[in-house]
Design a protein around this motif. Structure first.
Motif, PDB file in Angstrom:
ATOM      1  N   ASN A   5       0.866  -1.175   0.000  1.00  0.00           N
ATOM      2  CA  ASN A   5       0.000   0.000   0.000  1.00  0.00           C
ATOM      3  C   ASN A   5       0.903   1.226   0.000  1.00  0.00           C
ATOM      4  O   ASN A   5       1.732   1.400   0.894  1.00  0.00           O
ATOM      5  N   VAL A   6       0.760   2.078  -1.015  1.00  0.00           N
ATOM      6  CA  VAL A   6       1.511   3.331  -1.089  1.00  0.00           C
ATOM      7  C   VAL A   6       0.596   4.440  -0.597  1.00  0.00           C
ATOM      8  O   VAL A   6      -0.519   4.606  -1.101  1.00  0.00           O
ATOM      9  N   VAL A   7       1.068   5.178   0.414  1.00  0.00           N
ATOM     10  CA  VAL A   7       0.265   6.219   1.051  1.00  0.00           C
ATOM     11  C   VAL A   7       1.024   7.544   1.035  1.00  0.00           C
ATOM     12  O   VAL A   7       2.215   7.582   0.777  1.00  0.00           O
ATOM     13  N   GLY A   8       0.304   8.612   1.357  1.00  0.00           N
ATOM     14  CA  GLY A   8       0.906   9.933   1.438  1.00  0.00           C
ATOM     15  C   GLY A   8      -0.137  10.994   1.131  1.00  0.00           C
ATOM     16  O   GLY A   8      -1.260  10.690   0.717  1.00  0.00           O
ATOM     17  N   ASP A  33      -8.792   5.714  -5.675  1.00  0.00           N
ATOM     18  CA  ASP A  33      -9.654   6.769  -6.222  1.00  0.00           C
ATOM     19  C   ASP A  33     -10.527   6.229  -7.351  1.00  0.00           C
ATOM     20  O   ASP A  33     -11.703   6.587  -7.461  1.00  0.00           O
ATOM     21  N   ALA A  34      -9.965   5.360  -8.196  1.00  0.00           N
ATOM     22  CA  ALA A  34     -10.737   4.778  -9.300  1.00  0.00           C
ATOM     23  C   ALA A  34     -11.854   3.887  -8.773  1.00  0.00           C
ATOM     24  O   ALA A  34     -12.913   3.770  -9.401  1.00  0.00           O
ATOM     25  N   ASP A  65      -2.665   1.984  -4.377  1.00  0.00           N
ATOM     26  CA  ASP A  65      -2.370   3.410  -4.301  1.00  0.00           C
ATOM     27  C   ASP A  65      -3.512   4.109  -3.566  1.00  0.00           C
ATOM     28  O   ASP A  65      -4.624   4.147  -4.073  1.00  0.00           O
ATOM     29  N   GLY A  66      -3.242   4.622  -2.356  1.00  0.00           N
ATOM     30  CA  GLY A  66      -4.256   5.426  -1.699  1.00  0.00           C
ATOM     31  C   GLY A  66      -4.325   5.289  -0.195  1.00  0.00           C
ATOM     32  O   GLY A  66      -3.908   4.295   0.379  1.00  0.00           O
ATOM     33  N   ASN A  67      -4.863   6.334   0.412  1.00  0.00           N
ATOM     34  CA  ASN A  67      -4.993   6.418   1.863  1.00  0.00           C
ATOM     35  C   ASN A  67      -6.336   5.876   2.339  1.00  0.00           C
ATOM     36  O   ASN A  67      -6.395   4.784   2.854  1.00  0.00           O
ATOM     37  N   TYR A  68      -7.391   6.675   2.194  1.00  0.00           N
ATOM     38  CA  TYR A  68      -8.725   6.331   2.668  1.00  0.00           C
ATOM     39  C   TYR A  68      -8.615   5.645   4.034  1.00  0.00           C
ATOM     40  O   TYR A  68      -8.824   4.446   4.172  1.00  0.00           O
ATOM     41  N   ASN A  69      -8.288   6.437   5.012  1.00  0.00           N
ATOM     42  CA  ASN A  69      -7.998   5.937   6.358  1.00  0.00           C
ATOM     43  C   ASN A  69      -9.064   4.975   6.890  1.00  0.00           C
ATOM     44  O   ASN A  69      -8.748   4.011   7.571  1.00  0.00           O
ATOM     45  N   ARG A  70     -10.316   5.219   6.537  1.00  0.00           N
ATOM     46  CA  ARG A  70     -11.400   4.372   7.043  1.00  0.00           C
ATOM     47  C   ARG A  70     -11.330   2.945   6.505  1.00  0.00           C
ATOM     48  O   ARG A  70     -12.017   2.060   7.005  1.00  0.00           O
ATOM     49  N   THR A  71     -10.495   2.701   5.507  1.00  0.00           N
ATOM     50  CA  THR A  71     -10.370   1.360   4.923  1.00  0.00           C
ATOM     51  C   THR A  71      -9.154   0.604   5.462  1.00  0.00           C
ATOM     52  O   THR A  71      -8.873  -0.503   5.009  1.00  0.00           O
ATOM     53  N   ARG A  72      -8.465   1.174   6.416  1.00  0.00           N
ATOM     54  CA  ARG A  72      -7.205   0.584   6.883  1.00  0.00           C
ATOM     55  C   ARG A  72      -7.358  -0.874   7.314  1.00  0.00           C
ATOM     56  O   ARG A  72      -6.530  -1.705   6.983  1.00  0.00           O
TER      57      ARG A  72
END
Length: 180
Positions: A5-8, A33-34, A65-72
């Protein structure tokens, strides 16, 4: 390294780095995002988003690719590596502005079959501006990842922090050269 998982922060270069890493590792590139955005900038419900994410992550290898903290809890259930693109605020905002200008001029569709494009108005003169979002959330995101990287709950994950484009380039070069 099989599930990454790439975050930032937005504008840090997560997508570019993630695509290049997936190519170097010859594994699927997955863009959160997609999975989230629908036509006319409508987001998906959490239930639909989580289902899409779980289905996408049901593979042996991937670069997400992505953060979306609620999906951790979903995305880190199988992750073995998290790469944090942690460039300076100045560098990140510069990249976000450059990207917004390019996308506004080219009218590049951001996610296939959504029709979603960035505009100068949305990018620079809107409360929904990603540049404004980057400026107001940069420090919060940095603090979050500093805390998460130190959290014993995640000690099973290999955390990598990349703090400059030069470091990112060297990392990708090393991955490409170490392939059999």
């Amino acid at each position: 390294m099989k599930r990454i998982n790439v975050v930032g922060s937005s504008g840090s270069g997560k997508s570019t780095f993630s695509r290049q890493l997936a190519e170097a590792l010859a594994c699927p590139y997955l863009e959160m995002d997609a999975m989230f955005w629908k036509a006319n900038w409508q987001g998906t419900s959490d239930e639909e988003f989580y289902t899409k994410l779980e289905k996408a992550l049901n593979q042996e290898t991937w670069v997400l690719d992505g953060n979306y903290n609620r999906t951790r809890t979903i995305k880190w259930a199988k992750v073995d590596t998290v790469i944090w693109i942690d460039y300076s605020l100045l560098r990140t905002v510069y990249q976000a502005i450059k990207r917004a200008l390019y996308r506004s001029i080219t009218k590049q569709e951001l996610w296939e079959n959504t029709g979603n494009v960035e505009t100068v108005r949305k990018s620079f003169f809107s409360k929904d501006s990603m540049i404004l979002w980057t400026l107001t959330n940069y420090q919060k995101i940095r603090s979050r990842y500093l805390n998460v990287f130190a959290d014993p709950q995640y000690q099973h994950i290999n955390f990598i922090r990349i703090s400059s484009p030069k470091m990112a380039k060297a990392y990708l070069k090393n991955i490409a050269e170490s392939k059999p």
